[in-house]
Design a protein around this motif. Structure first.
Motif, mmCIF file in Angstrom:
data_model
loop_
_atom_site.group_PDB
_atom_site.id
_atom_site.type_symbol
_atom_site.label_atom_id
_atom_site.label_comp_id
_atom_site.label_asym_id
_atom_site.label_seq_id
_atom_site.Cartn_x
_atom_site.Cartn_y
_atom_site.Cartn_z
ATOM 1 N N ALA A 10 0.957 -0.937 -0.192
ATOM 2 C CA ALA A 10 -0.244 -0.013 0.157
ATOM 3 C C ALA A 10 0.724 1.200 0.509
ATOM 4 O O ALA A 10 0.530 1.929 -0.557
ATOM 5 N N GLU A 11 2.136 0.842 0.615
ATOM 6 C CA GLU A 11 2.704 2.524 0.601
ATOM 7 C C GLU A 11 3.215 2.865 -0.503
ATOM 8 O O GLU A 11 3.219 4.039 -1.360
ATOM 9 N N VAL A 14 -0.178 3.986 -2.428
ATOM 10 C CA VAL A 14 0.589 5.890 -1.863
ATOM 11 C C VAL A 14 1.397 6.116 -2.903
ATOM 12 O O VAL A 14 1.082 7.620 -2.953
ATOM 13 N N GLU A 15 2.642 6.304 -2.651
ATOM 14 C CA GLU A 15 3.591 7.309 -2.530
ATOM 15 C C GLU A 15 3.627 7.189 -4.699
ATOM 16 O O GLU A 15 3.571 8.668 -4.604
ATOM 17 N N MET A 17 1.113 7.370 -6.361
ATOM 18 C CA MET A 17 -0.188 8.823 -6.309
ATOM 19 C C MET A 17 -0.077 9.619 -5.740
ATOM 20 O O MET A 17 -0.090 10.545 -6.634
ATOM 21 N N VAL A 18 0.670 9.697 -5.097
ATOM 22 C CA VAL A 18 1.081 11.596 -4.051
ATOM 23 C C VAL A 18 1.656 11.860 -5.307
ATOM 24 O O VAL A 18 2.383 13.346 -5.841
ATOM 25 N N PRO A 25 -5.768 4.176 -7.047
ATOM 26 C CA PRO A 25 -4.811 2.661 -7.054
ATOM 27 C C PRO A 25 -4.596 2.989 -8.455
ATOM 28 O O PRO A 25 -3.795 2.378 -8.698
#
Length: 66
Positions: A10-11, A14-15, A17-18, A25
Motif C-alpha cells: 500500500a505504501e 500511495v507514493e 499516487m502522491v 490506486p
C-alpha cells in the motif's frame, strides 16, 4: 481487455499516487506500467539501429586468423 488482480504494498501505491497526482490506486499503477512500456519503446527506437548493426557484424563470417 483482460483484467488481472494483484496485491501490492500500500505504501508503494500511495507514493505513486502522491508523486503522480493521481487519485485512484488503479489509475496510478496503470500510469506506472504505461510509462515503463513507453520508456522501453523509446529505448528500442534509439538503440534498435545500433543493435541491428552489431547483429549484422556478428553474423558475418570471420576471416581465419593466422
Amino acid at each position: 481487455m483482460a483484467k488481472i488482480n494483484i496485491s501490492l504494498d500500500a505504501e508503494l501505491v500511495v507514493e505513486v499516487m502522491v508523486l503522480g497526482g493521481i487519485g485512484s490506486p488503479q489509475d496510478a499503477i496503470e500510469a506506472v506500467v504505461r510509462d515503463y512500456i513507453a520508456r522501453g519503446h523509446r529505448t528500442e527506437a534509439r538503440t534498435g539501429l545500433k543493435d541491428q548493426n552489431l547483429r549484422e557484424i556478428d553474423v558475418k563470417p570471420q576471416e581465419p586468423q593466422a
